[in-house]
Structures are given as C-alpha cells and as structure tokens.
Design an enzyme around this catalytic site. Structure first.
Site, PDB file in Angstrom:
ATOM      1  N   HIS A  66       5.613   7.129  -5.608  1.00  0.00           N
ATOM      2  CA  HIS A  66       6.043   8.259  -4.755  1.00  0.00           C
ATOM      3  C   HIS A  66       7.164   8.039  -3.714  1.00  0.00           C
ATOM      4  CE1 HIS A  66       3.666   6.414  -1.563  1.00  0.00           C
ATOM      5  NE2 HIS A  66       1.955   6.562  -2.454  1.00  0.00           N
ATOM      6  N   ASP A 182       3.441   0.992   1.806  1.00  0.00           N
ATOM      7  CA  ASP A 182       3.229   1.884   1.002  1.00  0.00           C
ATOM      8  C   ASP A 182       3.659   3.212   0.770  1.00  0.00           C
ATOM      9  OD1 ASP A 182       1.606   3.987  -0.118  1.00  0.00           O
ATOM     10  OD2 ASP A 182      -0.277   4.419   0.748  1.00  0.00           O
ATOM     11  N   GLU A 214       2.457  12.395  -2.611  1.00  0.00           N
ATOM     12  CA  GLU A 214       1.460  11.543  -3.067  1.00  0.00           C
ATOM     13  C   GLU A 214       0.421  11.950  -2.081  1.00  0.00           C
ATOM     14  OE1 GLU A 214      -0.947   8.197  -4.140  1.00  0.00           O
ATOM     15  OE2 GLU A 214       0.123   8.609  -1.744  1.00  0.00           O
ATOM     16  N   GLU A 215       0.832  11.785  -0.677  1.00  0.00           N
ATOM     17  CA  GLU A 215       0.001  10.927   0.088  1.00  0.00           C
ATOM     18  C   GLU A 215      -0.797  12.533   0.780  1.00  0.00           C
ATOM     19  OE1 GLU A 215      -1.160   8.226   0.929  1.00  0.00           O
ATOM     20  OE2 GLU A 215       0.648   7.095   0.690  1.00  0.00           O
ATOM     21  N   HIS A 325      -0.590   2.470   6.332  1.00  0.00           N
ATOM     22  CA  HIS A 325      -0.700   3.233   7.078  1.00  0.00           C
ATOM     23  C   HIS A 325      -0.426   3.437   8.539  1.00  0.00           C
ATOM     24  CE1 HIS A 325      -2.576   6.258   3.578  1.00  0.00           C
ATOM     25  NE2 HIS A 325      -1.041   5.256   3.039  1.00  0.00           N
TER      26      HIS A 325
END
Ligand SMILES: [Zn+2]
Length: 362
Positions: A66, A182, A214-215, A325
């Site tokens: 992603h 990420d 995606e998140e 994150h």
C-alpha cells in the site's frame, strides 16, 4: 550483487519515506512507482488510483504494497489562523504533540506546521496527566488569520497533512529511522523485486501493485484485486515490531534483525496454508532469514484481496518496524533485504503447477 541491491534499497527508502502520501492523496508515491517501473512493464491504474505494472506470461502473480501512510486532513481553519484536523488512519495521541507536519496545498506547495494543544502550564492538574483528544489539538502554521491561511498559504479544507521526518541512519550500522516505514518498506520492496525479476526469466505474469487507502480500512485493495484479477497475491508490509521493553522475549515474533516476517494469521485474513508452507520452504532452501508470526490484532490488504473474485490465495510478508504510525520508526535493513530475497524467490518458484495446487480442493 548484495551491495548493489542495498545501495538501491537505501536510496529508494529515503525517497519513499520522505514522500507525502496520506490516504486518498497518494500522488507522490505513485509518481515514484511509475518513474521506477515504467521501463519494466505495462503501467495502468484502477478507478481509485491504485497503480499496476505488468509483464510476462503465465499465472497472474501479484506483488502488492500500500502506498499510503497515516496522516490527517484539514478539518477547519479557525478565525485566528489555526488548523483543526481529522485523522486518516490510526494515530496514538501520545505520539503527536510537538511534532512537525506538512500540509500539501492544491498548488502543490508544502506548508510546515506543528501539532499543538493548550499547554500544560494552563491546564488544571487533573487534566495534565490525561490524553488530549485529537479534536482538542490544532496545527500552528504561524498565521494570524483564516484569510492569511487561505490566501497567502493556499491551504483549504480537505488538504492532506503528513508527518515530517528525515530518513536517518542510526549509530548502529543497518538501523535506519524514518516516518512511514509502514508501508514504504513494502513499496520499495515491490519496486525493487520487480526490477530484479525483470533481469531474468520467471514463469508467470508478474503484476506489481501500489494500492491506495489501506490505512482507512483496506479500501484500495478491494478495487485493485477486482481490477488486476491475480491468481495469487504476495502482500508486502511494514508491521509493528515487538522486541522492545514491555514484551516477553520468548513471545517475540517481530524482532529487528530476525528476518522477513511470514504472517500466517491476523483477524482480517487466514493465510492459504499451502502458500504459507511454500513460502517457509523457499525461505529455508534459499537460506533467507525469516520469522513466522500469528497476530492477535492488526490487518493488511490481504483482508480485502483474499475475498475478491472467487477467492485469491494471499500471503503477507513484512519488515518489522518499531513505533509505526509515528514520526520516527526504526528498521533493520537486513530484514528488508530478506523480504526482497524471499519475494523474488517465491515469484520465480510460482509456476502454473504451484499456483494450481494452491486452490485445487477436489
Ligand atoms: Zn501498513
């Protein structure tokens, strides 16, 4: 060979982690994908903005990552020129105050700001030890009126906001700190695996994919799987590490330096057991450092992709990253190199008979 791969890995990771690419606004990472892969296959996009590069003949093997990172959107501009914001993706309030962010305007300018709240010096004692909710935080861009924010800086409601953090080598060789590992580790590995695989024959139609959103709930992967119709999918990720104080070492399944993670389960997807067995077998045979994980929480694009069409076998490979994150996550580059090695080895192994065997149940 390894040196050449590592040098390319570091330049790709720097460029990708420093890009501004929050859900629904993945233009900068998409541009890097296109730039790196346009000479390696046919490029296309689906209607949501996920991007694909296809090449070769044989079963349709998708390698996907992603493109988005957790970020924010401008929700309101106060009369005195402060920005209120909504999160796009999961943020922990603890990791936000005093951090630098950049708002990307419609004109493409990047405006620097800092996340702030009413300072503790002005809070009653009872509130000082509590978490400040996101809706009581704001972004200070150094303006003094809404007009100044809109006219002089070109910031508008809905503009995307990303963390600011430079890609930085650490004192320990092989460790690197940056935002958005990420999932820029997944994007870099998809790109680099595609480039390496185009240097020699493999028995399939390789579909490299960068998915959007995606998140915010594995959204882009839904349309991406529908569009690309893969026979099998390898999802590349930057999952959270569990090797810091507060974890039992005996329970660690995502240790920096432990190798590429092979995920067998999370609440969004159960890995096709034959594909899991093949990945572990290939890792053993090719001497690729790896660690197997069964996750109690979390989820990846596999949660959407394995349910597309009449069902698509998926496996998730990951480079564990500490403090995902947040503005400062940490990886061991050797885990990244292991992920590229396992991805390319798996694709080379995935001929028609292997792919057929994954879904023959009668
Ligand atoms: Zn991710």
């Amino acid at each position: 060979m390894m040196m050449r791969v590592q040098i390319k890995a570091l330049s790709l990771l720097q460029e990708l982690t420093e890009a501004h690419s929050v859900p629904g606004h993945e233009d900068e990472v998409r541009a890097i994908f296109v730039d790196e892969l346009e000479s390696h296959g046919e490029l296309s996009c689906d209607g949501s903005g996920s991007v694909f590069c296809e090449r070769g003949e044989g079963p349709r093997v998708m390698v996907a990552g992603h493109m988005d990172e957790v970020g924010f959107l401008v929700q309101n501009i106060t009369p005195d020129g402060f920005l209120q914001f909504v999160a796009v993706g999961g943020w922990w309030e603890h990791s936000l105050l005093s951090q630098r962010v950049e708002i990307r305007t419609r004109a493409g300018d990047k405006i620097l700001g800092v996340v702030a709240s009413r300072p503790p010096h002005f809070l009653p004692a009872s509130q000082r030890s509590q978490i400040i909710p996101l809706d009581q935080m704001f972004i200070d861009v150094g303006a003094s009126s809404r007009e100044e924010v809109e006219r002089n800086m070109g910031i508008h409601l809905g503009d995307p906001i990303a963390p600011v953090s430079a890609f930085t080598p650490m004192a320990r060789e092989d460790y690197f700190m940056a935002k958005a590992f990420d999932n820029r580790v997944g994007m870099a590995a998809a790109i680099q695996s595609g480039q390496l695989l185009s240097e020699s024959y493999h028995p399939n139609r390789l579909i490299l994919a960068g998915t959007v959103m995606e998140e915010v709930g594995l959204r882009g992967a839904k349309t991406a799987a529908h569009y690309a119709k893969p026979d099998v999918a390898i999802i590349l990720e930057g999952p959270p590490a569990d090797d810091t104080p507060g974890f039992a070492r005996s329970e660690s399944q995502g240790r920096l330096g432990g190798g590429v993670q092979i995920r067998l389960f999370d609440p969004t997807a159960i890995t096709n057991p034959r594909l899991a067995a093949l990945a572990i077998q290939v890792a053993r045979e090719e001497d690729i450092a790896h660690q197997v994980t069964v996750r109690r929480s979390g989820g990846t694009d596999a949660g959407s992709i394995h349910l597309a069409g009449s069902g698509i076998p998926c496996i998730v490979l990951g480079v564990p990253a500490r403090y995902i994150h947040s503005h400062n996550s940490i990886i061991d580059i050797n885990d990244y190199l292991s992920m590229v090695a396992l991805t390319t080895a798996l694709v080379r192994r995935m001929d028609q008979s292997h792919v057929d065997a994954l879904t023959s149940y009668l």
